[in-house]
Write an enzyme that holds these catalytic residues in place. Structure first.
Site, mmCIF file in Angstrom:
data_model
loop_
_atom_site.group_PDB
_atom_site.id
_atom_site.type_symbol
_atom_site.label_atom_id
_atom_site.label_comp_id
_atom_site.label_asym_id
_atom_site.label_seq_id
_atom_site.Cartn_x
_atom_site.Cartn_y
_atom_site.Cartn_z
ATOM 1 N N ASP A 433 -4.052 -7.327 -8.173
ATOM 2 C CA ASP A 433 -4.178 -6.433 -7.019
ATOM 3 C C ASP A 433 -2.925 -6.525 -6.144
ATOM 4 O O ASP A 433 -2.143 -7.459 -6.225
ATOM 5 C CB ASP A 433 -5.416 -6.814 -6.216
ATOM 6 C CG ASP A 433 -5.990 -5.645 -5.426
ATOM 7 O OD1 ASP A 433 -5.355 -4.572 -5.397
ATOM 8 O OD2 ASP A 433 -7.084 -5.810 -4.845
ATOM 9 N N GLU A 436 2.174 -3.772 -3.230
ATOM 10 C CA GLU A 436 2.818 -2.577 -2.693
ATOM 11 C C GLU A 436 3.592 -2.860 -1.400
ATOM 12 O O GLU A 436 4.677 -2.318 -1.182
ATOM 13 C CB GLU A 436 1.786 -1.479 -2.400
ATOM 14 C CG GLU A 436 0.941 -1.078 -3.587
ATOM 15 C CD GLU A 436 -0.371 -1.856 -3.653
ATOM 16 O OE1 GLU A 436 -1.148 -1.605 -4.581
ATOM 17 O OE2 GLU A 436 -0.609 -2.707 -2.753
ATOM 18 N N ASP A 501 -8.348 2.284 -3.921
ATOM 19 C CA ASP A 501 -9.480 2.328 -2.989
ATOM 20 C C ASP A 501 -9.870 3.763 -2.639
ATOM 21 O O ASP A 501 -9.298 4.390 -1.740
ATOM 22 C CB ASP A 501 -9.134 1.565 -1.712
ATOM 23 C CG ASP A 501 -8.840 0.100 -1.985
ATOM 24 O OD1 ASP A 501 -9.143 -0.359 -3.096
ATOM 25 O OD2 ASP A 501 -8.303 -0.574 -1.088
#
Length: 768
Positions: A433, A436, A501
């Protein structure tokens, strides 16, 4: 710019106004064009005036590179994209001069530089001249300063001046642009302003987790921008007839790739940036997650898995999300002892019981300050630093968190060591995860040569590469699989990626599909989505429609934020045939049946760099103008069209290209091209098989994703509106090509490899 004529306030732009001279490389593969920013009509015009160099190079068959440089002495710092990772093909290059200009060919593509004096004009076209692709015309290659300079003297000190290089390629009438990563807005990017800069922004904004500097035109070509740093694109926006690409710095390089079909463009693009790796057959099964902020322990996990077994829902992978670790300690790689006192024992028991066959855990590459691991990593220099020598920290996401510096080889070894401890516990897969929000200002990487601006996007590549290769080292080359969120060009080599998400709404389901379609057009073969949506509490209708969609993606995972995604908690354990459990059971079992077809299609997809599912209609039907626009349906492999339902009513409208299409469910035959409306309950959605297809399916009772489907007793062969070219390449569960099934007609009877097969034709053969 402000319109066509005025320069935006505070900026200075100068364009290449002519091609003053052309130099040819000795090997005949490169042209170097000297391009001053005014037309040179006297000797005095050569003074006090910038020039730009435009380098054209034959790279490989169908690929030319274009590099624009202002000041050649500027450093071109790493990181650089890892190009031709499997070896660079040879190229057949020629340079020819004529009255019309100088033409450089690279296999099937060519660029012609005008011979007309005092003119800037470069045309890209097929070598045989049958296809005009795009052009660089007047005022299409330039440099820009901000703030605007009024004299060259000001550029003696560039510390407060930003310098940009830009190009503008022409957009033809009706030309469309697709790709540029996993983008959730309009599918066709014409009219959009796009920044390629990875961001954690969800799925309902202009931001994207996966910014990929590649776009595909419906005119038979694509463009790969060889710039890991921030790239700004004006796609038919600042000028409606051009695609403007700009980067800060002294050079801009891109590759133009000729197909002519979109499949051929993707094949060549992924030769340049890398093909996706094979993923194991078990990964195609259903994944169940704990969800994000929910409360769970060993008892909760067992309850979920036993509930799935009781409801006869085949489950392959169980995923532990963030809170397998203590709060504030992410990521210290330690199971929370209060909730999981014996993680290795628990995982062993889960696998031995048959409740699940594989286990995945969540990680990120950040280290919370509260964890003892932070102190170790900081002391050993494993974390990104500020320029003053401090460890870079902030309180966004994890309090006082640091970022693992993967430019440090020792940090990489340490991180892999942490992963190996998880593998020792029984973990088979990793959800990588985040990655970014990588800072680009006031930071110092361990490798002093890297450019922080380039590291922002490229970090996703080295992060996922490291974890993927650690899995390969432990489990084997073809047994590694990630669940990754961040990506840039080349990250398709380390599957798989999921959509991030999304909200628990029909709108978010549709925007997720647009993101998956766009990413697939950038060479990513495998993609998934949070079934039910991540944010919110899906009602039963949204949940079931998302189950249908999600189980027909290449990979399928039930995951949410602050609510569980097991079906019986969605609708108070509705036990009817259209309850959440029944729908999940049906589509999970359907995916198990589809495995011979789906896995064989995936092996073909990775060979060429194509998406398995969701595959844009345009890849299969590039000559159909309507197919290019379809963003609410997709192809599952090359043969099955899928149209998810995006509303409460069950009404769905979808497009069928030319030919006969047979319903997977009841063999109804429809004739395209046509738009068609249907109404579906929760046990079906539109699934149509194109004519000339062979489907190899598992038996009705199949509830596994890994089985020997090559044995006749374990599969069923279906034949749909066959012709003499109908064939299908069958692979086994290990990815080995077993046979090619071919259809032949003998005295009015169709056979596949000599065995009679009933042709699927329904009682309803309809022509609308």
């Amino acid at each position: 710019m402000q319109g066509m004529w005025l320069v935006a306030e505070g900026k200075r732009v100068e364009y290449a106004e002519e091609i003053y001279s052309i130099d040819q490389s000795e090997d005949g593969k490169k042209l170097s064009l000297l391009c001053p920013t005014m037309q040179i009509r006297s000797r005095g015009d050569t003074l006090n005036r910038p020039t730009m160099t435009v380098a054209l190079e034959a790279v490989s068959d169908g690929i030319l590179s274009v590099e624009v440089t202002h000041w050649h002495g500027a450093l071109n710092k790493p990181p650089h994209f890892d190009l031709f990772p499997d070896g660079k093909p040879s190229v057949d290059a020629t340079i020819q001069k004529s009255d019309g200009g100088t033409t450089l060919t690279s296999g099937s593509i060519a660029a012609t530089v005008t011979a007309q004096p005092h003119t800037f004009d470069i045309r890209f076209h097929s070598t045989d001249g049958t296809h005009k692709l795009t052009s660089l015309l007047q005022r299409s290659v330039g440099l820009a300063y901000t703030p605007a300079t009024s004299t060259p003297m000001q550029t003696s000190d560039m510390r407060e001046i930003q310098h940009y290089i830009l190009t503008q390629t022409t957009l033809g009438v009706g030309e469309q642009v697709y790709g540029l990563g996993e983008r959730f807005g309009g599918f066709n990017k014409v009219g959009q302003s796009i920044s390629l800069w990875n961001a954690d922004g969800g799925t309902s904004s202009e931001q994207a987790y996966k910014n990929v500097s590649f776009w595909l035109s419906n005119r038979g070509y694509g463009v790969f921008i060889d710039a890991p740093e921030k790239v700004e694109l004006e796609v038919g926006s600042e000028r409606s007839c051009r695609v403007q690409t700009s980067v800060e710095g002294q050079r801009l390089k891109w590759y133009i790739i000729y197909g002519p079909t979109p499949k051929e463009v993707l094949s060549k693009y992924t030769t340049l940036t890398g093909k996706p790796n094979k993923v194991p057959a078990w990964s195609f099964g259903l994944w169940l997650s704990t969800s994000f902020t929910t409360e769970y322990d060993e008892k909760t996990v067992n309850g979920f898995l036993e509930g799935m077994r009781e409801r006869d829902i085949p489950l392959q992978v169980f995923h532990y999300d963030c809170f397998w670790m203590r709060g504030f300690h992410w990521c210290d790689f330690e199971f929370m002892s209060s909730h999981f006192p014996d993680p290795k024992g628990q995982i062993t028991r889960l696998k031995e019981s048959g409740l699940v066959t594989k286990v995945c855990v969540w990680i990120n590459s950040y280290i919370g300050q509260a964890s003892p691991v932070f102190k170790e990593a900081a002391e050993k220099g494993y974390l990104l630093k500020r320029k003053n020598g401090d460890v870079f920290q902030w309180d966004l996401w994890q309090a006082g968190m640091g970022i693992v510096d993967f430019t440090n080889p020792e940090a990489c070894k340490w991180f892999v060591g942490c992963l190996n401890k998880l593998f020792d516990t029984g973990v088979d897969s990793i959800k990588t995860d985040f990655g970014e929000r990588i800072p680009s200002k006031d930071v110092q990487w361990y490798d002093p040569n890297v450019d922080p601006a380039k590291m922002h996007n490229y970090y996703a590549f080295i992060y996922n590469k490291l974890v993927f290769e650690a899995l390969q080292e432990r489990y084997g080359k073809d047994e590694a699989v990630l669940f990754a969120r961040a990506a840039c060009a080349g990250t398709q080599r380390f599957p798989l990626q999921w959509g991030g998400d999304c909200e628990s709404t029909f709108e978010a389901m549709a925007e997720s599909l647009r993101g998956g379609l766009s990413l697939g057009l950038c060479g990513f073969s495998f993609w998934s989505v949070d079934i039910g949506g991540f944010e919110g509490y899906p009602d039963a209708t949204i949940y079931k429609r998302w189950v249908q969609f999600g189980l027909l993606c290449s990979h399928s995972r039930l995951h949410g934020s602050n609510s569980y995604r097991v079906p019986w908690l969605i609708d108070n354990d509705d036990k009817s045939e259209e309850g959440s459990s029944a729908v999940l059971r049906k589509f999970s079992q359907l995916k198990c049946r589809l495995m011979p077809y789906l896995y064989s299609e995936s092996m073909e997809a990775i060979k060429h760099g194509w998406p398995v599912s969701v595959r844009a209609m345009s890849l299969e039907f590039p000559g159909d103008r309507t197919a290019w626009l379809c963003d609410q349906q997709f192809m599952l492999g090359s043969s099955i069209l899928v149209a998810p339902v995006f509303n409460d009513s069950g009404d769905v409208e979808f497009y069928l290209p030319a030919g006969k299409w047979t319903s997977f469910w009841d063999n109804t035959v429809l004739h395209g091209p046509m738009w068609h409306k249907e109404k579906h309950g929760f046990s079906t959605i539109p699934m149509y098989v194109r004519e000339g297809s062979i489907l190899v399916l598992g038996r009705d009772e199949e509830k596994r994703t890994v089985y020997d489907w090559t044995k006749p007793e374990n599969h069923e062969v279906r034949l749909y509106e066959p012709n003499e070219s109908t064939s299908f390449v069958l692979y086994d569960a290990d990815g080995k090509q077993v046979t090619t099934l071919s259809a032949t007609e003998e005295q009015g009877t169709w056979k596949v490899n000599g065995m009679e097969v009933r042709v699927r034709r329904g009682s309803k053969d309809q022509n609308y």
